[in-house]
Enzyme design. Structure first.
Site, PDB file in Angstrom:
ATOM      1  N   ARG A   1       7.432  -0.054   1.208  1.00 55.87           N
ATOM      2  CA  ARG A   1       7.368  -1.148   2.173  1.00 55.87           C
ATOM      3  C   ARG A   1       6.163  -2.048   1.904  1.00 55.87           C
ATOM      4  O   ARG A   1       5.175  -1.598   1.317  1.00 55.87           O
ATOM      5  CB  ARG A   1       7.319  -0.625   3.607  1.00 55.87           C
ATOM      6  CG  ARG A   1       6.242   0.397   3.869  1.00 55.87           C
ATOM      7  CD  ARG A   1       6.692   1.344   4.983  1.00 55.87           C
ATOM      8  NE  ARG A   1       5.650   2.278   5.380  1.00 55.87           N
ATOM      9  CZ  ARG A   1       5.476   3.469   4.793  1.00 55.87           C
ATOM     10  NH1 ARG A   1       6.224   3.823   3.763  1.00 55.87           N
ATOM     11  NH2 ARG A   1       4.546   4.283   5.211  1.00 55.87           N
TER      12      ARG A   1
ATOM     13  N   CYS B   1      -8.010 -11.594  19.497  1.00 55.84           N
ATOM     14  CA  CYS B   1      -8.508 -10.325  20.024  1.00 55.84           C
ATOM     15  C   CYS B   1      -9.880 -10.072  19.406  1.00 55.84           C
ATOM     16  O   CYS B   1     -10.010 -10.127  18.180  1.00 55.84           O
ATOM     17  CB  CYS B   1      -7.566  -9.195  19.635  1.00 55.84           C
ATOM     18  SG  CYS B   1      -5.836  -9.569  19.952  1.00 55.84           S
TER      19      CYS B   1
ATOM     20  N   ARG C   1      -8.083  -8.094  11.226  1.00 56.39           N
ATOM     21  CA  ARG C   1      -7.962  -9.171  10.226  1.00 56.39           C
ATOM     22  C   ARG C   1      -8.776 -10.381  10.610  1.00 56.39           C
ATOM     23  O   ARG C   1      -8.407 -11.522  10.293  1.00 56.39           O
ATOM     24  CB  ARG C   1      -6.487  -9.558  10.044  1.00 56.39           C
ATOM     25  CG  ARG C   1      -5.669  -8.425   9.549  1.00 56.39           C
ATOM     26  CD  ARG C   1      -4.412  -8.853   8.805  1.00 56.39           C
ATOM     27  NE  ARG C   1      -3.686  -7.634   8.517  1.00 56.39           N
ATOM     28  CZ  ARG C   1      -2.586  -7.239   9.169  1.00 56.39           C
ATOM     29  NH1 ARG C   1      -2.061  -8.007  10.106  1.00 56.39           N
ATOM     30  NH2 ARG C   1      -2.015  -6.108   8.868  1.00 56.39           N
TER      31      ARG C   1
ATOM     32  N   ARG D   1       0.820  -1.204   0.000  1.00 56.44           N
ATOM     33  CA  ARG D   1       0.000   0.000   0.000  1.00 56.44           C
ATOM     34  C   ARG D   1       0.858   1.260   0.000  1.00 56.44           C
ATOM     35  O   ARG D   1       0.510   2.265  -0.591  1.00 56.44           O
ATOM     36  CB  ARG D   1      -0.915  -0.007   1.225  1.00 56.44           C
ATOM     37  CG  ARG D   1      -1.785   1.226   1.316  1.00 56.44           C
ATOM     38  CD  ARG D   1      -2.880   1.082   2.330  1.00 56.44           C
ATOM     39  NE  ARG D   1      -2.389   0.745   3.652  1.00 56.44           N
ATOM     40  CZ  ARG D   1      -3.136   0.316   4.646  1.00 56.44           C
ATOM     41  NH1 ARG D   1      -4.431   0.133   4.454  1.00 56.44           N
ATOM     42  NH2 ARG D   1      -2.638   0.037   5.825  1.00 56.44           N
ATOM     43  N   TYR D   2       1.976   1.223   0.711  1.00 59.62           N
ATOM     44  CA  TYR D   2       2.862   2.388   0.791  1.00 59.62           C
ATOM     45  C   TYR D   2       4.016   2.198  -0.193  1.00 59.62           C
ATOM     46  O   TYR D   2       4.363   1.071  -0.551  1.00 59.62           O
ATOM     47  CB  TYR D   2       3.398   2.528   2.216  1.00 59.62           C
ATOM     48  CG  TYR D   2       2.326   2.727   3.261  1.00 59.62           C
ATOM     49  CD1 TYR D   2       1.700   3.956   3.412  1.00 59.62           C
ATOM     50  CD2 TYR D   2       1.938   1.675   4.090  1.00 59.62           C
ATOM     51  CE1 TYR D   2       0.712   4.137   4.381  1.00 59.62           C
ATOM     52  CE2 TYR D   2       0.954   1.848   5.051  1.00 59.62           C
ATOM     53  CZ  TYR D   2       0.349   3.076   5.194  1.00 59.62           C
ATOM     54  OH  TYR D   2      -0.622   3.244   6.151  1.00 59.62           O
TER      55      TYR D   2
ATOM     56  N   CYS E   1     -10.213  -7.729  16.272  1.00 59.08           N
ATOM     57  CA  CYS E   1      -9.143  -7.911  15.277  1.00 59.08           C
ATOM     58  C   CYS E   1      -9.528  -7.378  13.893  1.00 59.08           C
ATOM     59  O   CYS E   1     -10.533  -7.783  13.320  1.00 59.08           O
ATOM     60  CB  CYS E   1      -8.780  -9.384  15.168  1.00 59.08           C
ATOM     61  SG  CYS E   1      -7.515  -9.656  13.910  1.00 59.08           S
TER      62      CYS E   1
ATOM     63  N   LYS F   1      -2.487   4.984   7.252  1.00 61.16           N
ATOM     64  CA  LYS F   1      -2.523   5.586   8.596  1.00 61.16           C
ATOM     65  C   LYS F   1      -2.473   7.102   8.494  1.00 61.16           C
ATOM     66  O   LYS F   1      -1.593   7.658   7.844  1.00 61.16           O
ATOM     67  CB  LYS F   1      -1.329   5.113   9.414  1.00 61.16           C
ATOM     68  CG  LYS F   1      -1.362   3.649   9.746  1.00 61.16           C
ATOM     69  CD  LYS F   1      -0.162   3.275  10.594  1.00 61.16           C
ATOM     70  CE  LYS F   1      -0.042   1.769  10.673  1.00 61.16           C
ATOM     71  NZ  LYS F   1       0.328   1.161   9.378  1.00 61.16           N
TER      72      LYS F   1
ATOM     73  N   ASP G   1     -10.366   0.149  14.287  1.00 67.77           N
ATOM     74  CA  ASP G   1     -10.857   0.108  12.906  1.00 67.77           C
ATOM     75  C   ASP G   1     -12.341  -0.236  12.881  1.00 67.77           C
ATOM     76  O   ASP G   1     -12.883  -0.800  13.831  1.00 67.77           O
ATOM     77  CB  ASP G   1     -10.073  -0.937  12.106  1.00 67.77           C
ATOM     78  CG  ASP G   1      -8.628  -0.509  11.891  1.00 67.77           C
ATOM     79  OD1 ASP G   1      -8.391   0.695  11.735  1.00 67.77           O
ATOM     80  OD2 ASP G   1      -7.746  -1.394  11.905  1.00 67.77           O
TER      81      ASP G   1
ATOM     82  N   ASP H   1      -6.532   4.488  10.824  1.00 63.54           N
ATOM     83  CA  ASP H   1      -6.286   3.832   9.543  1.00 63.54           C
ATOM     84  C   ASP H   1      -7.499   4.174   8.681  1.00 63.54           C
ATOM     85  O   ASP H   1      -8.617   3.730   8.971  1.00 63.54           O
ATOM     86  CB  ASP H   1      -6.127   2.315   9.749  1.00 63.54           C
ATOM     87  CG  ASP H   1      -5.010   1.758   8.897  1.00 63.54           C
ATOM     88  OD1 ASP H   1      -4.898   2.194   7.729  1.00 63.54           O
ATOM     89  OD2 ASP H   1      -4.249   0.908   9.389  1.00 63.54           O
TER      90      ASP H   1
ATOM     91  N   CYS I   1      -3.085 -17.182  15.358  1.00 67.20           N
ATOM     92  CA  CYS I   1      -2.575 -16.392  16.486  1.00 67.20           C
ATOM     93  C   CYS I   1      -2.609 -17.258  17.743  1.00 67.20           C
ATOM     94  O   CYS I   1      -3.329 -18.256  17.795  1.00 67.20           O
ATOM     95  CB  CYS I   1      -3.437 -15.153  16.719  1.00 67.20           C
ATOM     96  SG  CYS I   1      -3.445 -14.048  15.310  1.00 67.20           S
TER      97      CYS I   1
HETATM   98  S1  SF4 Z   1      -5.112  -8.328  16.588  1.00 66.11           S
HETATM   99 FE1  SF4 Z   1      -5.723 -10.028  15.253  1.00 66.11          FE
HETATM  100  S2  SF4 Z   1      -3.847 -10.647  14.231  1.00 66.11           S
HETATM  101 FE2  SF4 Z   1      -3.257  -9.446  16.019  1.00 66.11          FE
HETATM  102  S3  SF4 Z   1      -2.972 -10.978  17.659  1.00 66.11           S
HETATM  103 FE3  SF4 Z   1      -5.046 -10.193  17.836  1.00 66.11          FE
HETATM  104  S4  SF4 Z   1      -6.252 -11.695  16.679  1.00 66.11           S
HETATM  105 FE4  SF4 Z   1      -4.116 -11.968  16.036  1.00 66.11          FE
END
Ligand code: SF4
Length: 412
Positions: free
Chosen positions: A141, A154, A159, A137-138, A157, A362, A318, A355, A150
């Site tokens: 990088r 979370c 993603r 995207r940038y 998350c 960002k 997000d 973001d 994971c």
């Molecule tokens: S934010 Fe998403 S990618 Fe990052 S550790 Fe938590 S669950 Fe995994």
């Protein structure tokens, strides 16, 4: 404004006392796993094998589980899997329904509600993906998504479409294609390994991947983004650190949101990484009832510095679907930044960013310190609200009167 030592109205201890308490280091302890051997408890693979992954296990280990949490845990695997390492589970306060650790990893049924402005890919990563698992995207990088797993998940998350494979996302890490793309694009000087969590790969696999990237002449700089140091500090073994050390310059961004996550185990793990010469930064997400409190945030950033970690970014949460119940407002974020800048060490102050929804990248957001600016002067405000004038000239040479503090109360 309330003095740091004055008692809070609701009978809570004064802020300065709360700050001291949050900054103390404690071990997560063993809890239900007190009979497990040290060798097992300190083995990261044992921790992964014994993760809490079902509503029934949660109920067994956490009798205070609410009906909303139980229902959320039942539904979780349709969207983002439930998994909590025994180590991290021990940080949950069973007596507190609003425990900031609990809110981050125990699903609620509210996750199933998607507001009209929420998205499954809020940062527009898929539309900037030239090959699967690589986001470009940038200009200089790339983000290299090396795994969809994971150590724990979370609930906010970004993603969640990708990690845990709960939503059936088509994720195929294709290292050859990803590395081939990087090799063919000499403008890429910085590669960020993320996912999922790259530190879930074995030492051997990670070493091979880092070695292939390091062999590309135009890649100057490698980064790893990982929540492992806080979810699973046992993974930060001396062997891992010795291997990572071979690939400098290598930076590591951890993810931690609340001072209680910074235990003695985490401090020691971060110390091992720092001793291996790896510069450490932290990324936090602003979360309602977790860290949307200036004193909690101040304790967190100060404690991070004690752990040799520079607070790097504070992210506005997000617009990921099902996260409304955890999202704090931008105004709240700005108030917190206002309470950090000038009130604590500059190294402790992260950059607050949004973001941009849909893939704009960002964008830094800051409290307003420049009050007005023209060809002749800049009016600035300091952290105490005092106003100063900085003389300005087109060629950068100030003319006119020397800088002074302005007595214009209506501007304060
Ligand atoms: S934010 Fe998403 S990618 Fe990052 S550790 Fe938590 S669950 Fe995994």
């Amino acid at each position: 404004m309330k003095d740091d030592n004055s008692p809070a109205n609701d009978g809570e201890p004064p802020p300065s006392q709360r700050l001291r308490v949050w900054k103390q280091f404690h071990s997560a302890g063993r809890g239900f796993w007190r009979d497990v051997s040290d060798a097992d408890w300190n083995n990261w693979r044992w921790q992964l094998q014994h993760r809490i992954t079902t509503a029934e296990q949660l109920q067994k280990f956490l009798p205070t589980l609410t009906p909303e949490e139980f229902a959320g845990a039942k539904l979780a695997n349709h969207k983002l899997a439930l998994a909590i390492t025994p180590y991290f589970f021990n940080l949950i306060d069973p007596a507190d329904e609003h425990c900031p650790i609990r809110l981050q990893v125990i699903p609620k049924v509210a996750e199933m509600h998607t507001a009209s402005w929420e998205m499954s890919d809020p940062c527009g990563e898929d539309s900037h993906s030239p090959v699967p698992g690589l986001v470009h995207r940038y200009p200089d990088r790339v983000l290299f998504l090396v795994t969809d797993r994971c150590a724990a998940y979370c609930r906010y998350c970004t993603r969640s479409r990708l990690v845990s494979n709960a939503s059936g996302y088509d994720f195929h890490p294709e290292f050859d294609r990803q590395i081939g793309y990087i090799a063919q694009h000499p403008e890429i000087r910085d590669v960020l390994l993320s996912g999922g969590d790259p530190l879930l790969l074995s030492d051997e696999k990670l070493e091979s991947l880092l070695g292939r990237l390091r062999a590309i002449p135009h890649v100057e700089f490698l980064r790893i983004g990982s929540r492992i140091p806080t979810f699973l500090p046992q993974r930060i073994t001396p062997e891992l650190c010795a291997m990572l050390k071979k690939f400098h310059p290598l930076f590591l961004s951890i993810h931690s949101n609340h001072p209680r996550e910074l235990t003695t185990e985490v401090r020691d793990a971060l110390g091992r990484l720092a001793d291996a010469g790896i510069p450490l930064g932290n990324q936090s997400v602003l979360l309602k009832h977790v860290n949307d409190d200036a004193m909690v945030m101040r304790a967190h950033v100060q404690k991070l510095l004690i752990c040799r970690v520079k607070p790097y970014y504070l992210y506005q949460c997000d617009l990921i679907s099902g996260s409304a119940h955890l999202r704090a407002s931008v105004s709240r974020g700005l108030e917190i930044m206002e309470q950090l800048r000038g009130h604590t060490t500059g190294y402790a102050v992260p950059q607050y960013v949004i973001d941009a929804p849909g893939g704009g990248g960002k964008v830094p957001v800051n409290p307003e310190y420049v009050l007005c600016r023209n060809a002749g002067r800049v009016l600035i405000r300091n952290y105490e609200g005092k106003i100063f004038e900085y003389p300005e000239a087109p060629d950068g040479t100030p003319t006119g009167k020397p800088p002074k503090e302005i007595e214009e109360p209506e501007l304060v």
